[in-house]
Design a protein around this motif. Structure first.
Motif, mmCIF file in Angstrom:
data_model
loop_
_atom_site.group_PDB
_atom_site.id
_atom_site.type_symbol
_atom_site.label_atom_id
_atom_site.label_comp_id
_atom_site.label_asym_id
_atom_site.label_seq_id
_atom_site.Cartn_x
_atom_site.Cartn_y
_atom_site.Cartn_z
ATOM 1 N N ILE A 367 0.837 -1.200 0.000
ATOM 2 C CA ILE A 367 0.000 0.000 0.000
ATOM 3 C C ILE A 367 0.870 1.247 0.000
ATOM 4 O O ILE A 367 0.623 2.198 -0.742
ATOM 5 C CB ILE A 367 -0.973 -0.024 1.203
ATOM 6 C CG1 ILE A 367 -2.037 -1.107 0.979
ATOM 7 C CG2 ILE A 367 -1.632 1.331 1.403
ATOM 8 C CD1 ILE A 367 -2.879 -1.428 2.179
ATOM 9 N N TYR A 370 2.261 1.675 -3.599
ATOM 10 C CA TYR A 370 1.410 1.807 -4.779
ATOM 11 C C TYR A 370 0.071 2.505 -4.532
ATOM 12 O O TYR A 370 -0.660 2.763 -5.465
ATOM 13 C CB TYR A 370 1.146 0.424 -5.388
ATOM 14 C CG TYR A 370 2.396 -0.205 -5.934
ATOM 15 C CD1 TYR A 370 2.795 0.023 -7.251
ATOM 16 C CD2 TYR A 370 3.213 -1.002 -5.129
ATOM 17 C CE1 TYR A 370 3.963 -0.534 -7.751
ATOM 18 C CE2 TYR A 370 4.378 -1.565 -5.622
ATOM 19 C CZ TYR A 370 4.751 -1.322 -6.929
ATOM 20 O OH TYR A 370 5.894 -1.859 -7.426
ATOM 21 N N VAL C 13 -13.060 6.221 -4.885
ATOM 22 C CA VAL C 13 -12.844 7.450 -4.142
ATOM 23 C C VAL C 13 -14.197 8.143 -3.991
ATOM 24 O O VAL C 13 -15.077 7.962 -4.836
ATOM 25 C CB VAL C 13 -11.853 8.371 -4.911
ATOM 26 C CG1 VAL C 13 -11.646 9.690 -4.189
ATOM 27 C CG2 VAL C 13 -10.528 7.660 -5.118
ATOM 28 N N GLU C 79 -10.738 3.125 -9.370
ATOM 29 C CA GLU C 79 -9.519 3.940 -9.452
ATOM 30 C C GLU C 79 -8.345 2.985 -9.258
ATOM 31 O O GLU C 79 -8.402 2.117 -8.371
ATOM 32 C CB GLU C 79 -9.550 4.994 -8.347
ATOM 33 C CG GLU C 79 -8.713 6.230 -8.593
ATOM 34 C CD GLU C 79 -7.252 6.064 -8.205
ATOM 35 O OE1 GLU C 79 -6.455 6.935 -8.586
ATOM 36 O OE2 GLU C 79 -6.901 5.073 -7.533
ATOM 37 N N SER C 81 -5.125 2.999 -8.068
ATOM 38 C CA SER C 81 -4.361 2.820 -6.826
ATOM 39 C C SER C 81 -5.249 2.220 -5.736
ATOM 40 O O SER C 81 -4.768 1.528 -4.840
ATOM 41 C CB SER C 81 -3.729 4.150 -6.355
ATOM 42 O OG SER C 81 -4.703 5.009 -5.818
ATOM 43 N N GLU C 82 -6.555 2.468 -5.859
ATOM 44 C CA GLU C 82 -7.477 1.862 -4.894
ATOM 45 C C GLU C 82 -7.553 0.347 -5.093
ATOM 46 O O GLU C 82 -7.816 -0.403 -4.155
ATOM 47 C CB GLU C 82 -8.866 2.497 -4.994
ATOM 48 C CG GLU C 82 -8.906 3.959 -4.525
ATOM 49 C CD GLU C 82 -8.298 4.164 -3.153
ATOM 50 O OE1 GLU C 82 -8.650 3.421 -2.222
ATOM 51 O OE2 GLU C 82 -7.441 5.066 -3.012
ATOM 52 N N VAL C 84 -5.012 -1.519 -5.786
ATOM 53 C CA VAL C 84 -3.879 -2.069 -5.038
ATOM 54 C C VAL C 84 -4.165 -2.044 -3.542
ATOM 55 O O VAL C 84 -3.884 -3.004 -2.822
ATOM 56 C CB VAL C 84 -2.589 -1.273 -5.354
ATOM 57 C CG1 VAL C 84 -1.449 -1.782 -4.487
ATOM 58 C CG2 VAL C 84 -2.243 -1.397 -6.828
ATOM 59 N N ARG C 85 -4.738 -0.932 -3.091
ATOM 60 C CA ARG C 85 -5.025 -0.819 -1.655
ATOM 61 C C ARG C 85 -5.897 -1.993 -1.193
ATOM 62 O O ARG C 85 -5.666 -2.589 -0.140
ATOM 63 C CB ARG C 85 -5.745 0.509 -1.362
ATOM 64 C CG ARG C 85 -5.722 0.892 0.112
ATOM 65 C CD ARG C 85 -6.573 2.123 0.428
ATOM 66 N NE ARG C 85 -6.320 3.271 -0.407
ATOM 67 C CZ ARG C 85 -5.284 4.103 -0.281
ATOM 68 N NH1 ARG C 85 -4.413 3.905 0.662
ATOM 69 N NH2 ARG C 85 -5.126 5.132 -1.091
ATOM 70 N N ALA C 88 -4.082 -5.612 -1.671
ATOM 71 C CA ALA C 88 -3.060 -5.870 -0.653
ATOM 72 C C ALA C 88 -3.674 -6.456 0.606
ATOM 73 O O ALA C 88 -3.067 -7.283 1.279
ATOM 74 C CB ALA C 88 -2.308 -4.582 -0.332
ATOM 75 N N ILE C 104 -7.349 9.187 -9.861
ATOM 76 C CA ILE C 104 -7.787 10.354 -9.084
ATOM 77 C C ILE C 104 -6.731 10.573 -8.024
ATOM 78 O O ILE C 104 -6.512 9.721 -7.159
ATOM 79 C CB ILE C 104 -9.174 10.126 -8.452
ATOM 80 C CG1 ILE C 104 -10.235 9.983 -9.547
ATOM 81 C CG2 ILE C 104 -9.534 11.287 -7.517
ATOM 82 C CD1 ILE C 104 -11.623 9.694 -9.024
#
Lengths: 635, 387, 202
Positions: A367, A370, C13, C79, C81-82, C84-85, C88, C104
């Protein structure tokens, strides 16, 4: 037609917890519902308001929770069914009234819904409201599923009518703001006739009589609830470990036991009637285990009550190891999660948990690499950003280290860097004004820091008016800044007494904040915070020399509302020739300090850029750019 | 006449020098990463050492002037900010500047390096009528504009924004005349230099107090934004100054006393220089200096420079001879300017008596000694003098 | 469903229509006879924060509103990067991911304090964390329809087009009528069709 009033008993639909609560009230024949908005409770009244006309019920957004409780109680002492909903903070506001009402009892049905916010996801505090039920000697129900949320409200009304007192239902974020299947029941056609029996006044005095009567009603409730189906048992008859839980812990616990393969070893006892406890049901199952683990949100309320019960019945019960918040196996604060329950169960049973600390660490690294964090910030074009910017500049210019007291609302973000760290206190509704009123009167001690408070328009009506009255009487030298965005924005744009329509969509005469301030004798100014220079000058001027309270109303519509209504006011662009970016003389003022998300720092070009999809076109940034590189043109 | 005779160090040097000086100032390279603005705030503003010269406020969104004070509005991450580098109170090293302007070492005799000291006054009655002393500054600046030696003059007006004294850009003799007369306050007037530079003027003349002159010389030396300042700041006329009032407090005291009356002139007539004489539309009022002394800027109590030692020419009162000025000619540019003024009949000069020079030097030394003893209470009758 | 419960995370987001999109998906599945539970994170949703909806789908049981760690079967990310969040924390080697590629930036990035990951590295990470990943320019297509918020329905269309969840136009139209309003049906069905087309390549 709203799904909430489908008259199709047996139909199964997806409902939000708060919708299920509203539906339960409708199925119970609720006639009056009132609340002040507050997450996670807001949608209960919001949904009832939408169907008010069709269902012939009366719904209001009250000025605050105490008034809401009183409005509902007026119905409940007149043979009607009434519901009042609030978040945990709201209970505190309503508390004074409710702790008298419990003594007089009611002559109808009254269900008080309190939606707690474990972990304070959208609250200033984290408060376990369940203790109130014990304080007030009233029954408390806690739903664990969406279906139960509906059924408990329905049965709560029945219990209330039968015992002549109000019933409290405690929901939490993971019920109220979650969605799940709900099977609809029938909607009633007949309602009790409203009537206030003037021959029997309601008065808690003398308590020597009313308190005893309260205890008698509570005993009746205990008797009614002792075999309630809201209390459930799941698992082996003689488990090596008994999980006792309530609320959101029920579904999480069952799944965790399943995941860990503990179905033959661990049982779950779900308490739905948290107060009074289902004594015989609990004792029966406590007799068959030696270890008990409690899962509940926020405080060890259930845990302590069961321990109390255990102490009172120790001769009937074996030696039992109690584990939970008190023993430290479960965190002492916050909400429950599958992860928390898996870890605690793993620890207690010795079963390995798949998602361990190592994996959590790896996830954290991924996190960090990335998924950059998303700090909370005011929306693009939010008037609060402009207001706090102006206050910041004014306090700096004034140079006396003025203190801006604040309270809760979207503008509480003003305590963070994205709100320029201007708020210095955040507590309860209107408490910024109250504290500023006090601080504004300490000049006798040599305090010369200007005293200011911000409050929202909805908060102004909720809790600030008495402060102004006090301030006038005490001649407190403070400046109240009302951030009037014409909305109860944080909870979903509910109307308030300053709105031209009420909860049911009927026209009403709005109360004009500045007129009210002026009528109290306060020097009062109304400004548009988007006029930064004018606002800065006004704040400086108003706090320069004060002999009493003053009011400044910064009025500009919430960007979410204005954006939907009229689109962008300006097309904003950046002239890259003029933008000096990181250089001395700017150092990214617009992106680094002003921090509107509509502005982006382009790392490769070393220039600011407008994010056209995000930008709301307020044009305020054009007025702060030292290089006049931000250009606004009427859209 | 060539006004670009100010001989500066090679062009590549200033920036490096600025960094080195910041580093020396902050005792080590590691500290140079800290924000220049934060350092300025801690070292100067928070300690009350800002004399309101205005060098920083014209250039920065985080530093603004407000009611005579320099206010820090926000943080800045630049470690090499102009605010700190140009500030005369942050640090000042006389040697490189003296070398640059005078081509010689700094002369610590009391009144700094000079070529000649004269008594002078304007030959124009209309200038003498509005001037504080002999009208020398107005005459010199006016002539410089008329003859095209400079294309703009940055001077201090008593009627700036919000009723506060402030800098203005004048391009005519009339404009300069309108600013004659002592202000007795720190007026941030250097912020008008930004306006003059942005307007594209290439030969700018400036009238300033000693602190402002020092700042101007630092700007020329370090020229952080490559604005060609050593050329574009063509003429620096310095004023004598013993102290200035904090403008915000002074203004409010004057308004309390004078109401809305129009102020025509301030003066502290010597000797014994213990009263402020305020000339208004309907007469003169006197305020005791004892009452005003608390309003003196702390920065001025710690300033060692009474005579604007780094100007091209410095101008002040001629004690005991009303209607005349003391004129210290310092640089080659200053010498040429005064010669031209005499030749074209703009300025009348006379020799400056030796005993007066001794007295001036003593007074100036006294200020330096007071500063070195850090006895801010002491104060004399040599006031901020503007012509 | 290939698994019971089938766990879906819809990530994005604040302001992207995440919650509403999930609600429509849930309503369709309830109509199909499933027990559905949806949990939402919402605190910062109107103020630029990450928003995540957890959806649990089961033939037999009502599940809790939060998915246990590493138990997501499908991640719909509005989105990148979300994505990946979420992956993970909730991803596992069998997780399928559908990603809207439009970025975003958080305020931490727009303010210049943090850098947003490079596009290629971000995509590679999503692929590495998924069994299969679909990338869609949903916002761009939504903007062609006149409103970026329609990206949420385009994504649902893509999920259907890829055969991950079976949703028909008729079912979605009904859910829109009952949960939003009738006049929103047409434009949303258009968005749905666009999304379906984007993944329906076989």
């Amino acid at each position: 037609m709203s799904r909430l009033i489908l008259d199709e008993p047996g139909k199964e639909i997806l409902l939000m917890g708060n919708e299920a609560i509203a539906r339960g009230a409708l199925e119970a024949g609720v006639r009056v519902a009132a609340a002040y908005p507050g997450n996670p409770s807001s949608e209960i009244i919001g949904n009832l308001a939408q169907v008010a006309k069709e269902m012939g019920i009366y719904v209001e957004w009250s000025v605050n929770e105490k008034v809401a409780a009183e409005v509902a109680a007026a119905a409940a002492v007149s043979n009607m069914n009434a519901l009042v909903a609030m978040k945990q903070n709201g209970l505190n506001v309503a508390c004074d009234f409710l702790l008298n009402l419990n003594l007089t009892g009611i002559r109808g049905g009254l269900v008080v819904i309190v939606a707690d916010d474990p972990s304070g996801i959208s609250s200033s505090n984290e408060q376990d409201s369940r203790s109130f039920a014990k304080l007030a000697d009233i029954p408390l129900l806690e739903p664990s599923t969406f279906q139960e949320a509906k059924e408990m409200v329905r049965e709560g009304f029945e219990l209330s009518r039968r015992t002549g007192n109000f019933v409290m239902i405690r929901s939490v974020t993971r019920i109220s703001h979650a969605r799940g299947n709900v099977i609809l029941g029938p909607l009633p056609k007949d309602f009790p006739v409203p009537y206030f029996d003037t021959s029997k006044p309601l008065c808690p005095i003398p308590t020597s009589i009313t308190h005893v009567a309260l205890h008698r009603r509570f005993k009746e409730a205990e008797e009614i609830l002792k075999d309630s189906e809201f209390n459930e048992y799941w698992g082996p008859e003689k488990p090596e470990l008994l999980v006792i839980t309530c609320g959101s812990g029920w579904l999480f616990s069952k799944e965790a036991i399943d995941i860990l393969g503990l179905c033959s070893r661990v049982a779950v006892l779900k308490v739905g009637t948290t107060w009074p406890l289902p004594k015989s049901f609990l004792i029966k199952h406590l007799q068959k285990t030696r270890r008990v683990l409690f899962f509940e949100e926020i405080d060890p309320v259930l845990e302590n009550n069961v321990a109390e019960l255990y102490a009172q019945h120790n001769r009937e019960l074996p030696l039992i190891e109690f584990m939970g918040k008190n023993s430290g196996i479960v965190p002492g604060t916050g909400e429950l999660s599958p992860e928390l329950i898996l870890n605690a169960l793993g620890k207690v049973t010795g079963e390995a948990v798949e998602f361990d600390e190592n994996q959590a660490g790896q996830a954290k690294d991924i996190i960090e690499g990335y998924a950059p964090q998303r700090s909370m910030a005011f929306c693009a074009g939010c008037p609060h950003r402009a207001s706090l910017w102006a206050i910041k500049q004014a306090l700096s210019l004034d140079g006396r280290n003025g203190v801006l007291f604040g309270d809760i609302g979207c503008y509480a973000l003003g305590i963070l860097p994205t709100g320029f760290s201007q708020l210095k206190t955040v507590h309860a509704m209107g408490s910024g004004a109250g504290m500023a009123c006090g601080f504004g009167n300490f000049h006798q001690f040599g305090v010369n820091q200007p005293s200011l408070a911000v409050c929202g328009d909805s908060t102004f009506f909720h809790a600030v008016i008495p402060v102004l009255v006090n301030a006038v009487h005490q001649r407190s030298r403070f400046l109240l800044v009302v951030l009037d965005n014409s909305a109860t924005a944080m909870t979903g744009f509910q109307p308030h007494p300053g709105s031209p329509v009420d909860a049911m969509g009927q026209n009403t005469s709005p109360i004009v904040i500045e007129d009210l301030c002026k009528s109290l004798g306060l020097p009062t100014v109304v400004m548009d915070p988007f006029d930064l220079d004018g606002t800065i000058e006004t704040v400086c001027e108003m706090i320069r020399e004060q002999t009493g309270p003053k009011a400044l109303i910064l009025r500009q519509e919430c960007a979410l509302v204005s954006g939907k209504k009229q689109g962008k006011k300006y097309q904003v662009r950046i002239d890259p020739q003029r933008c000096i970016g990181e250089e001395c003389g700017c150092d990214r003022l617009c992106t680094r300090v002003f921090k509107c998300p509509g502005l982006t720092w382009d790392r490769s070009e070393k220039k600011s850029r407008i994010e056209s999809v995000i930008c709301n076109g307020c044009g305020v940034c054009a007025d702060i750019c030292p290089s006049h590189a931000i250009v606004k043109e009427s859209a | 006449m060539n006004h670009r005779t100010v001989g500066f160090l090679a062009r590549s040097l200033p920036r490096r020098r600025a960094r080195r000086i910041i580093s020396v100032e902050t005792k080590g390279a590691a500290v140079t990463q800290t924000s220049a603005l934060d350092r300025l705030y801690e070292k100067v503003i928070a300690k009350g050492l800002c004399a309101a010269c205005g060098a920083c406020v014209g250039n920065c969104p985080y530093l603004v002037k407000y009611k005579g004070k320099t206010v820090k509005l926000d943080s800045c991450t630049r470690s090499d900010g102009k605010c700190y580098v140009y500030c005369p109170a942050a640090y000042f090293d006389p040697e490189p500047i003296s070398q640059a302007i005078f081509n010689e070492s700094y002369d610590n005799n009391g009144i700094g390096n000079f070529a000649e000291v004269k008594a002078s006054r304007s030959t124009f009655d209309e200038i003498l009528a509005v001037a504080q002393g002999g009208g020398t500054v107005t005459s010199l600046m006016g002539m410089a504009l008329n003859k095209g030696l400079i294309d703009a003059a940055v001077v201090t007006s008593g009627k700036g924004s919000g009723g506060f004294a402030g800098g203005v850009v004048a391009t005519t003799l009339e404009g300069v005349k309108g600013c004659a007369g002592s202000k007795f306050v720190g007026a941030h007037s250097l912020d008008a230099l930004k306006e003059a530079l942005q307007s594209g003027f290439t030969r700018i003349g400036i009238v300033g107090l000693p602190c402002q002159v020092r700042s101007l010389r630092k700007m020329q030396l370090y020229d952080m934004k490559d604005q060609d300042l050593k050329q574009r700041i063509s003429l620096v006329i310095g004023l004598f100054c013993n102290w200035s009032f904090s403008v915000g407090e002074f203004q409010s005291l004057i308004r309390t006393r004078m109401g809305t009356k129009e102020i025509r002139k301030f003066d502290v007539p010597p000797p014994p220089a213990n009263q402020l004489r305020v000339e208004t539309e309907d007469g003169v009022q006197i305020i005791s200096l004892d009452e005003l002394k608390p309003l003196i800027q702390d920065a001025c109590r710690q300033c060692p420079d009474m005579t604007s030692e780094f100007a091209d020419v410095s101008v002040g009162m001629y004690e005991g001879r009303p209607g005349w000025n003391t004129l210290i000619i310092r640089s080659r540019a200053g010498l040429e300017l005064v010669e031209m003024a005499i030749q074209s009949g703009v300025l009348q000069t006379e020799p400056f008596p030796v005993e007066n020079l001794t007295h001036l030097r003593q007074a100036s030394r006294n200020k330096k000694e007071r500063v070195s003893r850090m006895t801010p209470e002491a104060s004399g009758g040599h006031l901020a003098c503007h012509d | 469903m290939e698994k019971d419960p089938y766990n879906v995370v819809v990530a994005g987001v604040g302001g992207q229509g995440n919650v509403l999109g999930t609600q429509l998906l849930g309503a369709v599945l309830v109509d199909q006879g499933y027990k559905v539970t949806i949990g939402e994170t919402y605190g910062a949703s109107q103020r630029g924060g990450s928003v995540m909806s957890h959806m649990r789908v089961s033939m037999t049981d009502q599940y809790g509103p939060l998915i246990p760690p590493r138990c997501a079967d499908l991640v719909i990310a509005l989105e990148p990067s979300e994505a990946v969040r979420v992956l993970a924390q909730y991803g596992n080697p069998n997780t399928v991911t559908v990603v809207n590629t439009r970025t975003i930036f958080p305020v931490d990035v727009t303010s210049g304090n943090l850098a947003y990951p490079e596009k290629d590295a971000l995509m590679a990470k999503i692929i590495a964390l998924s069994k299969k990943a679909f990338f869609l320019e949903a916002t761009e297509k939504a903007l062609e329809l006149g409103n970026p918020i329609l990206a949420n329905i385009i994504m649902i269309g893509a999920v259907s087009g890829a055969g991950i969840l079976s949703i028909t136009e008729v079912e979605l139209a009904k859910a829109i009528r009952e949960n939003i309003s009738s006049d929103k049906v047409d434009v949303n069905l258009k968005a749905f069709a666009i999304g379906k087309e984007m993944t329906n390549c076989d």
